[in-house]
Write a protein that holds these residues in place. Sequence first.
Motif, PDB file in Angstrom:
ATOM      1  N   LEU A  69      55.045  42.735  45.312  1.00  0.00           N
ATOM      2  CA  LEU A  69      54.392  43.150  44.069  1.00  0.00           C
ATOM      3  C   LEU A  69      52.999  43.704  44.342  1.00  0.00           C
ATOM      4  O   LEU A  69      52.542  44.625  43.656  1.00  0.00           O
ATOM      5  N   GLY A  70      52.318  43.146  45.340  1.00  0.00           N
ATOM      6  CA  GLY A  70      51.011  43.680  45.706  1.00  0.00           C
ATOM      7  C   GLY A  70      51.105  45.115  46.187  1.00  0.00           C
ATOM      8  O   GLY A  70      50.286  45.962  45.826  1.00  0.00           O
ATOM      9  N   PHE A  71      52.123  45.410  47.000  1.00  0.00           N
ATOM     10  CA  PHE A  71      52.332  46.787  47.436  1.00  0.00           C
ATOM     11  C   PHE A  71      52.669  47.681  46.249  1.00  0.00           C
ATOM     12  O   PHE A  71      52.235  48.834  46.186  1.00  0.00           O
ATOM     13  N   GLU A  72      53.460  47.164  45.306  1.00  0.00           N
ATOM     14  CA  GLU A  72      53.863  47.962  44.155  1.00  0.00           C
ATOM     15  C   GLU A  72      52.665  48.335  43.288  1.00  0.00           C
ATOM     16  O   GLU A  72      52.515  49.470  42.854  1.00  0.00           O
ATOM     17  N   ARG A  73      51.795  47.362  43.023  1.00  0.00           N
ATOM     18  CA  ARG A  73      50.645  47.618  42.146  1.00  0.00           C
ATOM     19  C   ARG A  73      49.614  48.511  42.815  1.00  0.00           C
ATOM     20  O   ARG A  73      48.848  49.183  42.133  1.00  0.00           O
ATOM     21  N   GLY A  74      49.608  48.519  44.132  1.00  0.00           N
ATOM     22  CA  GLY A  74      48.622  49.330  44.839  1.00  0.00           C
ATOM     23  C   GLY A  74      49.140  50.676  45.300  1.00  0.00           C
ATOM     24  O   GLY A  74      48.442  51.379  46.028  1.00  0.00           O
ATOM     25  N   ASP A  75      50.340  51.062  44.881  1.00  0.00           N
ATOM     26  CA  ASP A  75      50.957  52.293  45.358  1.00  0.00           C
ATOM     27  C   ASP A  75      50.446  53.485  44.564  1.00  0.00           C
ATOM     28  O   ASP A  75      51.200  54.186  43.903  1.00  0.00           O
TER      29      ASP A  75
ATOM     30  N   ASP B  95      38.446  51.238  51.369  1.00  0.00           N
ATOM     31  CA  ASP B  95      38.686  49.819  51.621  1.00  0.00           C
ATOM     32  C   ASP B  95      39.792  49.625  52.649  1.00  0.00           C
ATOM     33  O   ASP B  95      39.685  48.774  53.542  1.00  0.00           O
ATOM     34  N   GLU B  96      40.854  50.413  52.517  1.00  0.00           N
ATOM     35  CA  GLU B  96      41.972  50.292  53.460  1.00  0.00           C
ATOM     36  C   GLU B  96      41.527  50.666  54.863  1.00  0.00           C
ATOM     37  O   GLU B  96      41.863  49.995  55.842  1.00  0.00           O
ATOM     38  N   ALA B  97      40.739  51.732  54.969  1.00  0.00           N
ATOM     39  CA  ALA B  97      40.269  52.173  56.281  1.00  0.00           C
ATOM     40  C   ALA B  97      39.375  51.125  56.937  1.00  0.00           C
ATOM     41  O   ALA B  97      39.351  51.005  58.168  1.00  0.00           O
ATOM     42  N   GLU B  98      38.670  50.351  56.119  1.00  0.00           N
ATOM     43  CA  GLU B  98      37.772  49.326  56.641  1.00  0.00           C
ATOM     44  C   GLU B  98      38.418  47.954  56.714  1.00  0.00           C
ATOM     45  O   GLU B  98      37.745  46.961  56.979  1.00  0.00           O
ATOM     46  N   GLY B  99      39.746  47.917  56.442  1.00  0.00           N
ATOM     47  CA  GLY B  99      40.488  46.680  56.620  1.00  0.00           C
ATOM     48  C   GLY B  99      40.354  45.677  55.500  1.00  0.00           C
ATOM     49  O   GLY B  99      40.676  44.499  55.686  1.00  0.00           O
ATOM     50  N   ARG B 100      39.905  46.107  54.317  1.00  0.00           N
ATOM     51  CA  ARG B 100      39.773  45.191  53.186  1.00  0.00           C
ATOM     52  C   ARG B 100      41.039  45.221  52.350  1.00  0.00           C
ATOM     53  O   ARG B 100      41.507  46.291  51.957  1.00  0.00           O
ATOM     54  N   ALA B 101      41.589  44.044  52.063  1.00  0.00           N
ATOM     55  CA  ALA B 101      42.804  43.947  51.249  1.00  0.00           C
ATOM     56  C   ALA B 101      42.481  44.232  49.795  1.00  0.00           C
ATOM     57  O   ALA B 101      41.401  43.890  49.293  1.00  0.00           O
ATOM     58  N   SER B 102      43.427  44.857  49.089  1.00  0.00           N
ATOM     59  CA  SER B 102      43.191  45.213  47.686  1.00  0.00           C
ATOM     60  C   SER B 102      43.218  43.991  46.780  1.00  0.00           C
ATOM     61  O   SER B 102      42.453  43.883  45.835  1.00  0.00           O
ATOM     62  N   GLY B 103      44.128  43.030  47.057  1.00  0.00           N
ATOM     63  CA  GLY B 103      44.211  41.819  46.252  1.00  0.00           C
ATOM     64  C   GLY B 103      44.416  42.120  44.782  1.00  0.00           C
ATOM     65  O   GLY B 103      45.241  42.956  44.393  1.00  0.00           O
ATOM     66  N   ALA B 104      43.629  41.443  43.944  1.00  0.00           N
ATOM     67  CA  ALA B 104      43.796  41.583  42.494  1.00  0.00           C
ATOM     68  C   ALA B 104      43.374  42.949  41.988  1.00  0.00           C
ATOM     69  O   ALA B 104      43.683  43.295  40.835  1.00  0.00           O
ATOM     70  N   ILE B 105      42.681  43.746  42.798  1.00  0.00           N
ATOM     71  CA  ILE B 105      42.327  45.100  42.378  1.00  0.00           C
ATOM     72  C   ILE B 105      43.587  45.905  42.072  1.00  0.00           C
ATOM     73  O   ILE B 105      43.578  46.822  41.247  1.00  0.00           O
ATOM     74  N   GLY B 106      44.707  45.547  42.708  1.00  0.00           N
ATOM     75  CA  GLY B 106      45.963  46.233  42.409  1.00  0.00           C
ATOM     76  C   GLY B 106      46.330  46.148  40.943  1.00  0.00           C
ATOM     77  O   GLY B 106      46.901  47.090  40.377  1.00  0.00           O
ATOM     78  N   SER B 107      46.005  45.025  40.297  1.00  0.00           N
ATOM     79  CA  SER B 107      46.287  44.888  38.862  1.00  0.00           C
ATOM     80  C   SER B 107      45.394  45.808  38.039  1.00  0.00           C
ATOM     81  O   SER B 107      45.826  46.376  37.035  1.00  0.00           O
TER      82      SER B 107
END
Length: 414
Positions: free
Chosen positions: A258-264, A317-329
Amino acid sequence: MSRPEVDTDVDEFRARSRAWLESTGLDRRDGRCDGRHDVVSVFHDLPHDEELALLERLCAWQRTKHDAGFAAITWPAPYGPGLSPAHEEAFVSEELAWATPGAHELLTVTLNLVAPTLRELASHDLCAELVGPFLRGDQLACQLFSEPGAGSDLANVSTRAVRDGDDWIVTGQKVWSSGAQFAGWGELIARTDPAAPKHSGLTAFMVPLDSPGIDVRPLRQMSGGQSFNEVFLDSVRIPDRYRIGEVGQGWKVALTTLGFERGDSANQALVGGDWRRAFAVAQRTGADRDPLVRQLMAETYVAWRLGAVASARDEKDEAEGRASGAIGSVRKLQWLHRMQSVSDLTREALGADLAVDSGAPDAFEWTQQLLGVPGYRIAGGSDQIQKNIIGERLLGLPAEPRTDRDKPWRETRR
């Protein structure tokens, strides 16, 4: 052409991508959609054979890209060249200039949800068997998550998986499974321990959809298509080697997917019509001279520009290795707002031509956009669920009372 090297400069990689795309024999787009596909429907509304043919064209293009080193660009070896998100963005921006087959949610789910979930959580042997074929488009996979009694409350699934030696016997029903009628595999969440609390008694599996005991039934949606399906499982035998992660860790698997889905966000931009097409409708009908419509146009443009800013932040954020987490929502709600703004604008611009197929150009087809957008207010977790996640995980608000948190699932009200 040789596969890209890991240390390729982004500008050099862009030039190499452009040269390769020119060598494929594809036609250039005519510019009407700024490199987007021409269809404004949110969900496919094609006869079965035509939709299957579309998927076959998409998978063929995916194989062409993969074999040339232009698929799974950010994936490390052995799956991809291990380049940066900036390299991937460079290729995608070049690809949009060419008349590729378009998009389909089943291929998107396979590439951007199921395959990365397996890479993170599945065994080495399961990854070796499935991830490569998924990334190349040789195999397709759907999600088998939601049930009639477990939609937004996904942890309440009742599909049972019972251990039988080296196998699991699975019985239950799934629903709203996009593309299941064309998929060879399904990512399944099932209950393996009804005595545990609902989030703790789940286990995830990959299940071959040609297994005995599986019945896939397409559902007719109000926009006319049959993108969604019911999937019935009657004593389906799944080898334990197809389990994803540990027994009882199915909720972790579900959250990962679901995290991948919300961040796609990259593929979200290809769903439905965009602001440019909506503006073209308003200009053609003369509605852009109405002050209220002009206000809608301004709001729509602002929403899409903010989407571009958000996408740039996410790439950084992705390039710097930070996970999206709740930002995906947050991103999912922003995306839905953009889609809804396009629907509102085209509805006002078209008026009666939207409701009646009068033959007016680029008019009645927008019903597919308006009827499809509400579906994504549910898919991947409803708006209310997204707001709960934002409130609790980003804003630090008190969690909603959950009386069933520590109760055995079999004792909870369903």
